[in-house]
Motif scaffolding. Structure first.
Motif, PDB file in Angstrom:
ATOM      1  N   TYR A  83     -64.385 -64.981 -60.873  1.00  0.00           N
ATOM      2  CA  TYR A  83     -63.815 -65.946 -59.940  1.00  0.00           C
ATOM      3  C   TYR A  83     -63.077 -65.199 -58.834  1.00  0.00           C
ATOM      4  CZ  TYR A  83     -61.232 -69.973 -58.188  1.00  0.00           C
ATOM      5  OH  TYR A  83     -60.704 -70.957 -57.388  1.00  0.00           O
ATOM      6  N   LEU A  84     -63.529 -65.374 -57.584  1.00  0.00           N
ATOM      7  CA  LEU A  84     -62.922 -64.682 -56.449  1.00  0.00           C
ATOM      8  C   LEU A  84     -61.738 -65.437 -55.866  1.00  0.00           C
ATOM      9  CD1 LEU A  84     -66.107 -63.475 -54.534  1.00  0.00           C
ATOM     10  CD2 LEU A  84     -64.591 -62.115 -55.978  1.00  0.00           C
ATOM     11  N   GLY A  85     -61.801 -66.778 -55.927  1.00  0.00           N
ATOM     12  CA  GLY A  85     -60.704 -67.555 -55.393  1.00  0.00           C
ATOM     13  C   GLY A  85     -61.160 -68.827 -54.725  1.00  0.00           C
ATOM     14  N   MET A  86     -60.191 -69.483 -54.063  1.00  0.00           N
ATOM     15  CA  MET A  86     -60.428 -70.791 -53.462  1.00  0.00           C
ATOM     16  C   MET A  86     -59.751 -70.842 -52.104  1.00  0.00           C
ATOM     17  SD  MET A  86     -58.759 -73.906 -52.784  1.00  0.00           S
ATOM     18  CE  MET A  86     -57.335 -74.057 -53.830  1.00  0.00           C
ATOM     19  N   THR A  87     -60.361 -71.594 -51.190  1.00  0.00           N
ATOM     20  CA  THR A  87     -59.738 -71.866 -49.905  1.00  0.00           C
ATOM     21  C   THR A  87     -60.026 -73.315 -49.528  1.00  0.00           C
ATOM     22  OG1 THR A  87     -59.418 -71.070 -47.630  1.00  0.00           O
ATOM     23  CG2 THR A  87     -61.681 -71.108 -48.435  1.00  0.00           C
ATOM     24  N   LEU A  88     -59.140 -73.910 -48.764  1.00  0.00           N
ATOM     25  CA  LEU A  88     -59.365 -75.288 -48.316  1.00  0.00           C
ATOM     26  C   LEU A  88     -60.322 -75.282 -47.137  1.00  0.00           C
ATOM     27  CD1 LEU A  88     -55.718 -76.670 -48.471  1.00  0.00           C
ATOM     28  CD2 LEU A  88     -57.545 -77.041 -50.110  1.00  0.00           C
ATOM     29  N   VAL A  89     -61.176 -76.313 -47.055  1.00  0.00           N
ATOM     30  CA  VAL A  89     -62.132 -76.423 -45.949  1.00  0.00           C
ATOM     31  C   VAL A  89     -62.011 -77.803 -45.311  1.00  0.00           C
ATOM     32  CG1 VAL A  89     -63.771 -74.698 -46.803  1.00  0.00           C
ATOM     33  CG2 VAL A  89     -63.992 -77.052 -47.565  1.00  0.00           C
ATOM     34  N   GLU A  90     -62.469 -77.885 -44.067  1.00  0.00           N
ATOM     35  CA  GLU A  90     -62.364 -79.130 -43.304  1.00  0.00           C
ATOM     36  C   GLU A  90     -63.521 -80.088 -43.582  1.00  0.00           C
ATOM     37  OE1 GLU A  90     -59.842 -79.895 -40.904  1.00  0.00           O
ATOM     38  OE2 GLU A  90     -58.889 -78.201 -41.921  1.00  0.00           O
ATOM     39  N   LYS A  91     -64.735 -79.502 -43.755  1.00  0.00           N
ATOM     40  CA  LYS A  91     -65.940 -80.327 -43.889  1.00  0.00           C
ATOM     41  C   LYS A  91     -66.513 -80.235 -45.299  1.00  0.00           C
ATOM     42  CE  LYS A  91     -67.656 -78.675 -39.830  1.00  0.00           C
ATOM     43  NZ  LYS A  91     -68.256 -77.856 -39.094  1.00  0.00           N
ATOM     44  N   LYS A 103     -57.225 -57.904 -61.030  1.00  0.00           N
ATOM     45  CA  LYS A 103     -58.550 -58.007 -61.642  1.00  0.00           C
ATOM     46  C   LYS A 103     -58.998 -59.452 -61.549  1.00  0.00           C
ATOM     47  CE  LYS A 103     -60.348 -56.711 -65.577  1.00  0.00           C
ATOM     48  NZ  LYS A 103     -60.360 -56.646 -67.015  1.00  0.00           N
ATOM     49  N   PHE A 104     -60.274 -59.664 -61.293  1.00  0.00           N
ATOM     50  CA  PHE A 104     -60.774 -61.024 -61.173  1.00  0.00           C
ATOM     51  C   PHE A 104     -60.979 -61.634 -62.552  1.00  0.00           C
ATOM     52  CE2 PHE A 104     -62.430 -58.966 -57.282  1.00  0.00           C
ATOM     53  CZ  PHE A 104     -61.616 -59.650 -56.392  1.00  0.00           C
ATOM     54  N   GLN A 105     -60.680 -62.933 -62.623  1.00  0.00           N
ATOM     55  CA  GLN A 105     -60.868 -63.648 -63.878  1.00  0.00           C
ATOM     56  C   GLN A 105     -62.369 -63.792 -64.139  1.00  0.00           C
ATOM     57  OE1 GLN A 105     -59.468 -67.713 -63.848  1.00  0.00           O
ATOM     58  NE2 GLN A 105     -59.376 -67.794 -66.079  1.00  0.00           N
ATOM     59  N   LYS A 106     -62.780 -63.378 -65.320  1.00  0.00           N
ATOM     60  CA  LYS A 106     -64.173 -63.524 -65.720  1.00  0.00           C
ATOM     61  C   LYS A 106     -64.323 -64.918 -66.311  1.00  0.00           C
ATOM     62  CE  LYS A 106     -67.545 -60.488 -67.862  1.00  0.00           C
ATOM     63  NZ  LYS A 106     -67.718 -59.422 -68.834  1.00  0.00           N
ATOM     64  N   VAL A 107     -65.246 -65.699 -65.768  1.00  0.00           N
ATOM     65  CA  VAL A 107     -65.416 -67.071 -66.242  1.00  0.00           C
ATOM     66  C   VAL A 107     -66.856 -67.339 -66.666  1.00  0.00           C
ATOM     67  CG1 VAL A 107     -63.529 -68.048 -64.848  1.00  0.00           C
ATOM     68  CG2 VAL A 107     -65.843 -67.954 -63.890  1.00  0.00           C
ATOM     69  N   ILE A 108     -66.969 -68.313 -67.549  1.00  0.00           N
ATOM     70  CA  ILE A 108     -68.296 -68.812 -67.918  1.00  0.00           C
ATOM     71  C   ILE A 108     -68.447 -70.125 -67.172  1.00  0.00           C
ATOM     72  CG2 ILE A 108     -69.796 -69.624 -69.774  1.00  0.00           C
ATOM     73  CD1 ILE A 108     -68.034 -67.754 -71.637  1.00  0.00           C
ATOM     74  N   LEU A 109     -69.362 -70.138 -66.223  1.00  0.00           N
ATOM     75  CA  LEU A 109     -69.604 -71.323 -65.408  1.00  0.00           C
ATOM     76  C   LEU A 109     -70.805 -72.039 -66.033  1.00  0.00           C
ATOM     77  CD1 LEU A 109     -69.438 -71.549 -61.633  1.00  0.00           C
ATOM     78  CD2 LEU A 109     -71.541 -72.271 -62.681  1.00  0.00           C
ATOM     79  N   GLU A 143     -62.072 -78.245 -51.380  1.00  0.00           N
ATOM     80  CA  GLU A 143     -61.852 -76.861 -51.772  1.00  0.00           C
ATOM     81  C   GLU A 143     -63.176 -76.130 -51.896  1.00  0.00           C
ATOM     82  OE1 GLU A 143     -58.045 -77.801 -54.730  1.00  0.00           O
ATOM     83  OE2 GLU A 143     -59.995 -77.324 -55.607  1.00  0.00           O
ATOM     84  N   CYS A 144     -63.211 -74.904 -51.377  1.00  0.00           N
ATOM     85  CA  CYS A 144     -64.379 -74.046 -51.556  1.00  0.00           C
ATOM     86  C   CYS A 144     -63.989 -72.987 -52.575  1.00  0.00           C
ATOM     87  CB  CYS A 144     -64.775 -73.388 -50.233  1.00  0.00           C
ATOM     88  SG  CYS A 144     -66.195 -72.280 -50.413  1.00  0.00           S
ATOM     89  N   HIS A 145     -64.729 -72.923 -53.678  1.00  0.00           N
ATOM     90  CA  HIS A 145     -64.478 -71.943 -54.742  1.00  0.00           C
ATOM     91  C   HIS A 145     -65.606 -70.925 -54.715  1.00  0.00           C
ATOM     92  CE1 HIS A 145     -61.310 -74.253 -56.885  1.00  0.00           C
ATOM     93  NE2 HIS A 145     -61.911 -75.269 -56.282  1.00  0.00           N
ATOM     94  N   ALA A 146     -65.272 -69.636 -54.784  1.00  0.00           N
ATOM     95  CA  ALA A 146     -66.292 -68.586 -54.722  1.00  0.00           C
ATOM     96  C   ALA A 146     -66.263 -67.717 -55.971  1.00  0.00           C
ATOM     97  CB  ALA A 146     -66.077 -67.725 -53.476  1.00  0.00           C
ATOM     98  N   PHE A 147     -67.457 -67.266 -56.356  1.00  0.00           N
ATOM     99  CA  PHE A 147     -67.646 -66.472 -57.566  1.00  0.00           C
ATOM    100  C   PHE A 147     -68.551 -65.296 -57.257  1.00  0.00           C
ATOM    101  CE2 PHE A 147     -66.910 -70.828 -58.601  1.00  0.00           C
ATOM    102  CZ  PHE A 147     -66.052 -70.806 -59.684  1.00  0.00           C
TER     103      PHE A 147
END
Length: 150
Positions: free
Chosen positions: A23-31, A55-61, A113-117
């Motif tokens: 998991y890299l993180g999240m940012t707010l988006v307009e559209k 360290k980035f959180q390792k997740v099971i998506l 929210e835009c979440h990136a991995f």
């Protein structure tokens, strides 16, 4: 390793297809959707991620017609459950092609929210994106089937 005909396999998708990502993180988006919006959001997330030395959180998506669920890979603790109906967009970034991202409406605030991995390989990021697209289609098919009898 995905079998060649994995796009035809609906059974595993109903149960949920799992991918191990960082998991890299999240940012707010307009559209709610759009390639340019997503690319800009991913750039912001990646830039912020590079600055922090954590360290980035390792997740099971897990992707299913119900949506996306995130589980901590180490503790197995549920991080988040996102309904398919709250997800408006998903993509594999063209420049950062190992990055998968989705845009969803926050249940708490209603903000987009835009979440990136980060995935280990470009192919995996693409597979997650295709699996989410398939889940959308399957959710729509299930919804239409449920409403056809009315």
């Amino acid at each position: 390793e995905l079998p060649e005909s994995w796009a035809d396999m609906q059974e595993p998708l109903l149960e949920g297809m799992c991918f191990t990502l960082k998991y890299l993180g999240m940012t707010l988006v307009e559209k709610p959707k759009g390639e340019d919006m997503a690319a800009a959001a991913i750039r912001r997330i990646v830039a912020t991620a590079r600055v922090g030395a954590r360290k980035f959180q390792k997740v099971i998506l897990t992707v299913s017609p119900r949506g996306i669920s995130l589980q901590d890979a180490d503790t197995k603790e549920m991080v988040e459950n996102i309904s398919i109906y709250r997800i408006s967009y998903c993509t594999t970034d063209k420049l950062q092609n190992k990055v998968f991202a989705y845009v969803a409406q926050s249940q708490a605030s209603g903000a987009l929210e835009c979440h990136a991995f980060l995935s280990p390989k470009k192919k995996i990021a693409q597979a997650v994106t295709l699996t989410v697209a398939q889940a959308f289609q399957m959710a729509l098919d299930l919804w239409e089937a449920a409403h056809a009898g009315r």
